[in-house]
Design a protein around this motif. Structure first.
Motif, PDB file in Angstrom:
ATOM      1  N   LYS A 197       0.822  -1.210   0.000  1.00 23.51           N
ATOM      2  CA  LYS A 197       0.000   0.000   0.000  1.00 23.51           C
ATOM      3  C   LYS A 197       0.855   1.259   0.000  1.00 23.51           C
ATOM      4  CE  LYS A 197      -3.771  -0.938   2.437  1.00 23.51           C
ATOM      5  NZ  LYS A 197      -4.282  -1.035   3.808  1.00 23.51           N
ATOM      6  N   THR A 198       1.881   1.277   0.845  1.00 24.85           N
ATOM      7  CA  THR A 198       2.581   2.543   1.082  1.00 24.85           C
ATOM      8  C   THR A 198       3.827   2.728   0.224  1.00 24.85           C
ATOM      9  OG1 THR A 198       3.748   1.514   2.896  1.00 24.85           O
ATOM     10  CG2 THR A 198       1.769   2.776   3.460  1.00 24.85           C
ATOM     11  N   ALA A 199       4.538   1.646  -0.131  1.00 18.57           N
ATOM     12  CA  ALA A 199       5.795   1.833  -0.862  1.00 18.57           C
ATOM     13  C   ALA A 199       5.508   2.138  -2.324  1.00 18.57           C
ATOM     14  CB  ALA A 199       6.645   0.576  -0.740  1.00 18.57           C
ATOM     15  N   SER A 200       6.548   2.659  -2.985  1.00 19.37           N
ATOM     16  CA  SER A 200       6.403   2.950  -4.406  1.00 19.37           C
ATOM     17  C   SER A 200       6.846   1.727  -5.214  1.00 19.37           C
ATOM     18  CB  SER A 200       7.242   4.165  -4.774  1.00 19.37           C
ATOM     19  OG  SER A 200       8.562   3.929  -4.355  1.00 19.37           O
ATOM     20  N   PRO A 201       6.380   1.601  -6.435  1.00 22.23           N
ATOM     21  CA  PRO A 201       6.782   0.445  -7.239  1.00 22.23           C
ATOM     22  C   PRO A 201       8.217   0.586  -7.741  1.00 22.23           C
ATOM     23  CG  PRO A 201       5.328   1.885  -8.486  1.00 22.23           C
ATOM     24  CD  PRO A 201       5.405   2.456  -7.112  1.00 22.23           C
ATOM     25  N   MET A 202       8.870  -0.552  -7.962  1.00 20.12           N
ATOM     26  CA  MET A 202      10.210  -0.517  -8.546  1.00 20.12           C
ATOM     27  C   MET A 202      10.066  -0.666 -10.053  1.00 20.12           C
ATOM     28  SD  MET A 202      13.481  -2.740  -7.537  1.00 20.12           S
ATOM     29  CE  MET A 202      13.440  -4.166  -8.512  1.00 20.12           C
ATOM     30  N   THR A 203      10.545   0.331 -10.766  1.00 20.24           N
ATOM     31  CA  THR A 203      10.489   0.256 -12.226  1.00 20.24           C
ATOM     32  C   THR A 203      11.844  -0.202 -12.746  1.00 20.24           C
ATOM     33  OG1 THR A 203      11.190   2.529 -12.323  1.00 20.24           O
ATOM     34  CG2 THR A 203       8.818   2.129 -12.382  1.00 20.24           C
ATOM     35  N   MET A 204      11.948  -0.418 -14.028  1.00 23.82           N
ATOM     36  CA  MET A 204      13.226  -0.788 -14.631  1.00 23.82           C
ATOM     37  C   MET A 204      14.248   0.324 -14.422  1.00 23.82           C
ATOM     38  SD  MET A 204      13.713  -3.715 -15.576  1.00 23.82           S
ATOM     39  CE  MET A 204      15.340  -4.273 -15.979  1.00 23.82           C
ATOM     40  N   ALA A 205      13.771   1.557 -14.425  1.00 28.58           N
ATOM     41  CA  ALA A 205      14.678   2.693 -14.211  1.00 28.58           C
ATOM     42  C   ALA A 205      15.290   2.628 -12.812  1.00 28.58           C
ATOM     43  CB  ALA A 205      13.909   3.995 -14.397  1.00 28.58           C
ATOM     44  N   VAL A 206      14.445   2.238 -11.842  1.00 27.03           N
ATOM     45  CA  VAL A 206      14.954   2.111 -10.479  1.00 27.03           C
ATOM     46  C   VAL A 206      15.991   0.997 -10.428  1.00 27.03           C
ATOM     47  CG1 VAL A 206      14.347   1.532  -8.098  1.00 27.03           C
ATOM     48  CG2 VAL A 206      12.836   2.982  -9.456  1.00 27.03           C
ATOM     49  N   TYR A 207      15.692  -0.116 -11.106  1.00 26.17           N
ATOM     50  CA  TYR A 207      16.632  -1.237 -11.107  1.00 26.17           C
ATOM     51  C   TYR A 207      17.964  -0.828 -11.730  1.00 26.17           C
ATOM     52  CZ  TYR A 207      18.557  -5.891 -11.703  1.00 26.17           C
ATOM     53  OH  TYR A 207      19.373  -6.983 -11.647  1.00 26.17           O
ATOM     54  N   ASP A 208      17.882  -0.059 -12.824  1.00 25.29           N
ATOM     55  CA  ASP A 208      19.125   0.390 -13.464  1.00 25.29           C
ATOM     56  C   ASP A 208      19.934   1.272 -12.518  1.00 25.29           C
ATOM     57  OD1 ASP A 208      18.640  -1.013 -15.707  1.00 25.29           O
ATOM     58  OD2 ASP A 208      17.650   0.633 -16.778  1.00 25.29           O
ATOM     59  N   GLN A 209      19.250   2.053 -11.703  1.00 26.24           N
ATOM     60  CA  GLN A 209      19.947   2.833 -10.686  1.00 26.24           C
ATOM     61  C   GLN A 209      20.668   1.914  -9.705  1.00 26.24           C
ATOM     62  OE1 GLN A 209      20.386   6.203  -9.973  1.00 26.24           O
ATOM     63  NE2 GLN A 209      19.743   6.402 -12.106  1.00 26.24           N
ATOM     64  N   LEU A 210      19.991   0.817  -9.340  1.00 32.73           N
ATOM     65  CA  LEU A 210      20.585  -0.119  -8.379  1.00 32.73           C
ATOM     66  C   LEU A 210      21.829  -0.808  -8.953  1.00 32.73           C
ATOM     67  CD1 LEU A 210      17.400  -1.825  -6.903  1.00 32.73           C
ATOM     68  CD2 LEU A 210      18.926  -0.245  -5.739  1.00 32.73           C
ATOM     69  N   LEU A 211      21.869  -0.911 -10.301  1.00 36.15           N
ATOM     70  CA  LEU A 211      23.013  -1.590 -10.922  1.00 36.15           C
ATOM     71  C   LEU A 211      24.292  -0.765 -10.852  1.00 36.15           C
ATOM     72  CD1 LEU A 211      21.641  -3.269 -14.167  1.00 36.15           C
ATOM     73  CD2 LEU A 211      22.541  -4.373 -12.125  1.00 36.15           C
ATOM     74  N   LYS A 212      24.154   0.516 -10.530  1.00 32.56           N
ATOM     75  CA  LYS A 212      25.355   1.359 -10.448  1.00 32.56           C
ATOM     76  C   LYS A 212      26.287   0.845  -9.355  1.00 32.56           C
ATOM     77  CE  LYS A 212      23.879   5.669 -12.396  1.00 32.56           C
ATOM     78  NZ  LYS A 212      23.307   6.988 -12.136  1.00 32.56           N
ATOM     79  N   HIS A 213      27.566   1.064  -9.522  1.00 33.54           N
ATOM     80  CA  HIS A 213      28.541   0.578  -8.557  1.00 33.54           C
ATOM     81  C   HIS A 213      28.614   1.536  -7.374  1.00 33.54           C
ATOM     82  CE1 HIS A 213      30.803  -1.896 -11.825  1.00 33.54           C
ATOM     83  NE2 HIS A 213      29.503  -2.085 -11.831  1.00 33.54           N
ATOM     84  N   ASN A 214      27.748   1.326  -6.409  1.00 33.69           N
ATOM     85  CA  ASN A 214      27.790   2.171  -5.211  1.00 33.69           C
ATOM     86  C   ASN A 214      27.100   1.444  -4.066  1.00 33.69           C
ATOM     87  OD1 ASN A 214      25.077   2.319  -5.794  1.00 33.69           O
ATOM     88  ND2 ASN A 214      25.147   4.425  -6.510  1.00 33.69           N
ATOM     89  N   THR A 215      27.152   2.047  -2.896  1.00 39.13           N
ATOM     90  CA  THR A 215      26.428   1.471  -1.762  1.00 39.13           C
ATOM     91  C   THR A 215      25.186   2.327  -1.532  1.00 39.13           C
ATOM     92  OG1 THR A 215      27.756   2.797  -0.267  1.00 39.13           O
ATOM     93  CG2 THR A 215      28.467   0.556  -0.617  1.00 39.13           C
ATOM     94  N   THR A 216      24.134   1.705  -1.045  1.00 38.05           N
ATOM     95  CA  THR A 216      22.909   2.461  -0.790  1.00 38.05           C
ATOM     96  C   THR A 216      22.345   2.069   0.563  1.00 38.05           C
ATOM     97  OG1 THR A 216      21.572   0.758  -1.836  1.00 38.05           O
ATOM     98  CG2 THR A 216      22.222   2.621  -3.217  1.00 38.05           C
ATOM     99  N   GLY A 217      21.323   2.803   0.996  1.00 39.69           N
ATOM    100  CA  GLY A 217      20.633   2.465   2.231  1.00 39.69           C
ATOM    101  C   GLY A 217      19.533   1.451   1.962  1.00 39.69           C
ATOM    102  N   GLN A 218      18.549   1.395   2.855  1.00 42.14           N
ATOM    103  CA  GLN A 218      17.476   0.425   2.701  1.00 42.14           C
ATOM    104  C   GLN A 218      16.321   1.037   1.902  1.00 42.14           C
ATOM    105  OE1 GLN A 218      16.562  -0.657   6.743  1.00 42.14           O
ATOM    106  NE2 GLN A 218      18.298  -2.065   6.811  1.00 42.14           N
ATOM    107  N   ALA A 219      15.551   0.160   1.266  1.00 43.02           N
ATOM    108  CA  ALA A 219      14.389   0.642   0.518  1.00 43.02           C
ATOM    109  C   ALA A 219      13.356  -0.464   0.423  1.00 43.02           C
ATOM    110  CB  ALA A 219      14.816   1.099  -0.874  1.00 43.02           C
ATOM    111  N   LEU A 220      12.091  -0.069   0.207  1.00 47.54           N
ATOM    112  CA  LEU A 220      10.990  -1.026   0.040  1.00 47.54           C
ATOM    113  C   LEU A 220      10.243  -0.692  -1.242  1.00 47.54           C
ATOM    114  CD1 LEU A 220       9.368  -1.275   3.586  1.00 47.54           C
ATOM    115  CD2 LEU A 220      10.651  -3.045   2.385  1.00 47.54           C
ATOM    116  N   TYR A 221       9.757  -1.706  -1.931  1.00 53.00           N
ATOM    117  CA  TYR A 221       9.014  -1.473  -3.167  1.00 53.00           C
ATOM    118  C   TYR A 221       7.745  -2.303  -3.163  1.00 53.00           C
ATOM    119  CZ  TYR A 221      13.487   0.481  -4.490  1.00 53.00           C
ATOM    120  OH  TYR A 221      14.626   1.225  -4.509  1.00 53.00           O
ATOM    121  N   SER A 222       6.668  -1.687  -3.657  1.00 50.04           N
ATOM    122  CA  SER A 222       5.363  -2.366  -3.638  1.00 50.04           C
ATOM    123  C   SER A 222       5.255  -3.392  -4.758  1.00 50.04           C
ATOM    124  CB  SER A 222       4.246  -1.335  -3.770  1.00 50.04           C
ATOM    125  OG  SER A 222       4.405  -0.671  -5.014  1.00 50.04           O
ATOM    126  N   SER A 223       6.102  -3.271  -5.777  1.00 49.07           N
ATOM    127  CA  SER A 223       6.104  -4.275  -6.844  1.00 49.07           C
ATOM    128  C   SER A 223       7.456  -4.196  -7.533  1.00 49.07           C
ATOM    129  CB  SER A 223       4.989  -3.989  -7.840  1.00 49.07           C
ATOM    130  OG  SER A 223       5.284  -2.759  -8.500  1.00 49.07           O
TER     131      SER A 223
END
Lengths: 305, 659
Positions: A241-267
């Motif tokens: 209900k509350t989280a935003s969906p993960m799109t391909m664009a979001v996934y491509d961001q995740l593929l970058k070589h870096n460290t990130t914090g925590q996140a939740l996705y509704s789909s």
């Protein structure tokens, strides 16, 4: 004459010091491997303890012979120990130390085989919750194919239920490890490997990678929250209900070589987990898993002959 | 400035080699090199260096060069180790950045295994094996020099990556796809690949050389079962090298094709198979750790009898266990990656085969203990290292069996428990063994002994430091700390044990410093070994003067039993090794040659070309290799003959001629 150290009043201190040493090294809660909270970690711990005891015997025997030999057979004037300059073998002694290690190893080997086979598959008759794990550079992506939610660097699992992790990588290899629950398994590109774990107690546990994968590798920690099944379902519903969906664009961001914090996705999108992977069998669970396509994971009951 | 020039400078000096500490070390090294060059010029020693050392084919001198190089590499790898431990002393320390940390643990592992341990025991093989079997040289003296120079230039290639181009950072195991261009774009990884290939050729050649030497050049009467155990260990190590290095060559070669020519054997893209690399690497890698430990087993099997004044207990069992370990070592490699999903059947097979190795190893342990049993133990420095080895290695072996229990390994894998385990066996076994061997054969190499008192201190510090460094790491493993972390967060309880471990590492460092001081001091205050037999030894090398003349044996001895020299001493027949003036024969010795060093320089130049993908330079180096090989093949005049008078005069001077 005995060395002064063992005279009173120091003699009483020896067991005390030993106990303090053992306490400080073996029993603290920070020794996660010694305090598993799930059946996998517990069985692995039993095997570790058995091997440690058997090997402790070896160490004890060798150390005893060793110190005795050094003290008794020193080259000192007046040493009355027998000197046997031509003694170079003894059939029975040698047979003894071919056989003795073999016996001890058999003691370890049998439970090793049993535990290894037992832990390979989810226990029969239990329906696991499936989580797809992808290691990225340098973060963890967790997708729940049954619940259709996804998370980065955090994992929520229900207690008292086996969790089947399907591991892959869109990055160099890592290993997926939650020490409090049990052993690790590699995440490898172009392959999917299974690993099942279970938490019997609610709590927050540390997860991390055990395989070096670059400069951000040391930051690949994630939190595992084990909650009651009801709380788990509530978490899923809330996330959807509350989280935003993960799109391909979001996934491509995740593929970058870096460290990130925590996140939740509704789909999450279809194609992030390998669409073509070798099917694998989970023999003991009575299931056969077919993975042809992301949203087409089917569990077919195996026919019992 | 021209763009190509800027590009070149950026390629040679990327930001990672411009850190202040690296630049400082560069300046220091350059100044020392200049000082040495200046000294050689002033003292007019260039010719001496070229004639006596750089072109030599004498196994004793090659052995000395190997050992000196190995000690330098021990220093380098040791400094890396201290840097690692300094970074980890407290949580979230900022002693260095993650990139530098990754480079440091990569070079620590690679240097210690390939450029410290291996050349160190190659050196001891060279120094001792021909003398122990009554031979005048190795079977192929020129190939021996080629092996050394390939190792030396391989090591140089690996080490210059530190200053030029950047060090590799993919770990000594260099698993793809992390080692591929996509994740590791610099030239560091190329250095790793080429340096290991070049020195690997040398290692294979050494394996062949000692295999043939031991099988063909033993003195009359020395059957296989009369050979000293160290020679046996050299024989099985050579065999292991011969069959273990080719898979490494393949693994490195395929990675090189991936990186330099766009292949995708192990890449993330195009369905590469990283696990294939893991298999190839460990099919080499596991026999490799036995390559490292077998020579140490051999050294201890010489040292224990000598310093216990008793023959080795259970000689036949010692030989059988060496052979059993050799055979089994090819069947255990999967235990390095039980967690790659091969399934319980495969994992159990490799777990049990790993446990099996513990049996012959345990047998050796008991046989050493019972060699001491009923003897008269002298606590000289070589024996101290041996006595340090037994408890250390037993703990390491025991933790090895614990790791072999497959399901338990899922928890131990890649944790500090593993680090503690293999340092227990590699430092406690290999390094203690090599240092024991170094102190033992030092008088034979140089003619003077290393000071005992300082040697004891070096041992005491190194040994204490070792236990303090590595015992806490078992417990760090149980706390869930994984290896190769550049830093760790506070709050997990890892700080205290890490601090202890770091303190231990610095105590080891002090031990090494005392060892170096020990060598330098003893060189300036030499305690000459005039007898040739300073330890009351048992094997043939102690029947020769220290150091042995170029041709070793003026007359090849005849062997009737094990511990031949001991038996001669017992029967009062030591005069048998002396020469009668009428027995003197001319002796063939190999001539010095510049070909090996030229060959190695060509390899070096070609490798630099490959590292930076300058193909013209790679081709130039390749042509150099062909030219050096052609020169070597076509040259006829490779031997010279020592005439009897020279031999007689040398032997007279050494007091080894019957009146």
């Amino acid at each position: 004459m005995r060395p002064a150290f063992f005279k009173r009043p120091y003699r009483k201190l020896v067991p005390l010091a030993l106990a303090a040493g053992l306490l400080s090294t073996g029993c603290g809660q920070q020794y996660v491997l010694l305090h598993p909270v799930g059946p996998v970690g517990q069985q692995e711990l039993h095997l570790m303890e058995l091997a440690a005891i058997a090997m402790g015997i070896v160490i004890l025997v060798v150390f005893t012979l060793y110190f005795y030999a050094i003290i008794r057979f020193r080259d000192k004037p007046g040493n009355t120990a027998p000197y046997r300059p031509d003694w170079h073998g003894s059939k029975w002694l040698e047979i003894l130390w071919w056989v003795l290690p073999a016996v001890l190893l058999t003691v370890i080997a049998i439970p090793t085989v049993k535990t290894t086979y037992a832990l390979d598959h989810v226990p029969k008759g239990k329906d696991p919750i499936v989580i797809d794990v992808t290691s990225l550079t340098w973060k963890w992506l967790f997708e729940y194919p049954g619940q259709h939610v996804a998370a980065v660097n955090q994992l929520v699992i229900p207690t008292g239920k086996p969790v089947l992790f399907e591991l892959t990588a869109d990055s160099p290899m890592n290993t997926f490890w939650i020490p409090a629950l049990g052993g690790m398994e590699y995440t490898m590109p172009n392959r999917v490997l299974p690993l099942w774990l279970q938490a019997n107690k609610p709590g927050t546990y540390i997860g991390l990678s055990g395989q070096y994968s670059g400069t951000g590798f040391a930051k690949m920690f994630f939190h595992v929250k084990a909650v009651s099944p009801a709380a788990f379902n509530a978490w899923v519903a809330k996330t959807r209900k509350t989280a935003s969906p993960m799109t391909m664009a979001v996934y491509d961001q995740l593929l970058k070589h870096n460290t990130t914090g925590q996140a939740l996705y509704s789909s999450y999108p279809k194609d992030t987990f390998p669409t073509v992977a070798n099917g694998f069998t989970l023999t003991g669970s009575g299931m056969y898993m077919v993975m042809r396509d992301k949203n087409d994971i089917t569990y077919m009951p195996m026919q019992n002959p | 400035m021209r763009p190509w020039f800027i590009h070149l400078i950026k390629l040679l000096f990327p930001p990672q080699v411009l850190l202040p500490d690296i630049v400082g070390i560069d300046i220091g090294l350059t100044l020392s090199a200049l000082a040495i060059a200046l000294y050689l010029t002033k003292a007019r020693r260039w010719g001496w260096l070229w004639r006596e050392w750089l072109t030599t084919v004498d196994h004793k001198r090659i052995g000395i060069m190997y050992i000196i190089a190995a000690l330098i590499m021990l220093f380098r790898g040791g400094v890396d180790a201290l840097m690692i431990r300094s970074q980890l002393i407290v949580p979230e320390a900022h002693f260095m950045g993650a990139q530098q940390y990754d480079e440091v643990f990569t070079t620590h592992g690679t240097v210690m295994i390939f450029f410290m341990a291996m050349p160190f025991f190659f050196g001891l093989f060279n120094v001792a094996v021909p003398l122990m079997i009554g031979a005048r040289d190795v079977a192929f003296p020129r190939l021996n020099a080629i092996s050394f120079w390939l190792f030396a230039f391989g090591a140089a290639l690996f080490n210059i990556s530190f200053s030029i181009g950047g060090s590799p950072s993919a770990g000594w195991f260099s698993y793809p796809p992390y080692s591929e261009l996509q994740f590791n774009p610099g030239v560091g990884e190329n250095y790793y690949l080429l340096a290991l290939q070049v020195s690997g050729i040398g290692s294979i050649a050494t394996g062949i050389n000692f295999l043939v030497t031991i099988l063909k050049l033993r003195a009359p009467g020395m059957t296989l079962m009369k050979m000293p155990l160290f020679v046996w260990s050299a024989l099985v190590t050579s065999t292991l090298i011969l069959f273990a290095f080719p898979p490494l060559t393949v693994a490195l070669g395929l990675t090189m094709l991936d990186r330099l020519f766009g292949a995708s054997f192990f890449t993330l893209a195009h369905e590469g198979m990283p696990m294939m690399y893991a298999n190839l690497f460990w099919i080499f890698g596991h026999p490799e750790v036995y390559i490292l430990i077998m020579p140490a087993f051999g050294i201890f099997s010489e040292v224990v009898p000598t310093f216990s004044r008793k023959p080795l207990f259970g000689y036949e069992a010692m030989v059988i266990s060496l052979l059993a370990i050799t055979f089994l070592s090819y069947g255990v490699w999967v235990h390095h990656f039980f967690e790659m999903g091969a399934g319980p059947g495969v994992n159990v097979f490799f777990g049990l085969s790993t446990m099996l190795i513990a049996i012959p190893t345990g047998v050796k342990m008991f046989n050493w203990l019972f060699t001491m049993w009923g003897g008269r133990i002298r606590l000289s420095v070589p024996m101290l290292w041996q006595l340090g080895f037994i408890p250390t290695f037993v703990v390491g072996g025991a933790s090895g069996v614990m790791l072999a229990a497959v399901a338990a390994d899922y928890q131990y894998h890649n944790s500090y428990f593993v680090i503690a385990h293999f340092h227990n066996v590699i430092v406690g076994g290999t390094v203690f063994g090599l240092l024991s061997g170094m102190y033992y054969w030092w008088p034979k190499m140089f003619g003077w002994k290393l000071n005992e008192r300082q040697g004891r201190w070096a041992f005491a510090f190194f040994f204490t430091g070792f236990w303090l460094t590595f015992m806490p790491q078992y417990f760090l493993g149980l706390e869930g700390m994984t290896r190769r972390m550049a830093s760790y967060p506070p709050g997990l309880g890892w700080g205290g044990l890490n601090a202890m471990s770091t303190i231990g590492a610095f105590i080891m460092g002090v031990g090494f410093a005392i060892l170096v001081y020990n060598i330098a001091w003893s060189r300036m205050h030499p305690e000459w070994d005039t007898t040739g037999d300073p330890w009351d030894g048992r094997t043939l090398e102690w029947s020769l003067p220290s150091p042995a003349p170029a041709y070793n044996f003026a007359r090849i001895p005849e062997v009737h039993e094990r511990d031949a020299w001991w038996a001669m001493k017992q029967r009062g027949e030591t005069d048998a090794v002396k020469l009668s003036p009428d027995q003197v024969e001319p002796i063939h010795v190999p001539k010095n040659t510049p070909m090996p060093i030229c060959l190695a320089v060509s390899f070096f130049v070609g490798s630099i070309g490959m590292v930076f993908a300058w193909h013209w330079m790679a081709i130039l180096g390749g042509l150099g290799v062909v030219a050096a090989l052609a020169y070597g093949s076509l040259e006829d005049d490779t031997d010279r003959e020592l005439d009897p008078t020279t031999v007689l005069n040398t032997e007279k001077r050494l007091g080894r001629v019957h009146p």
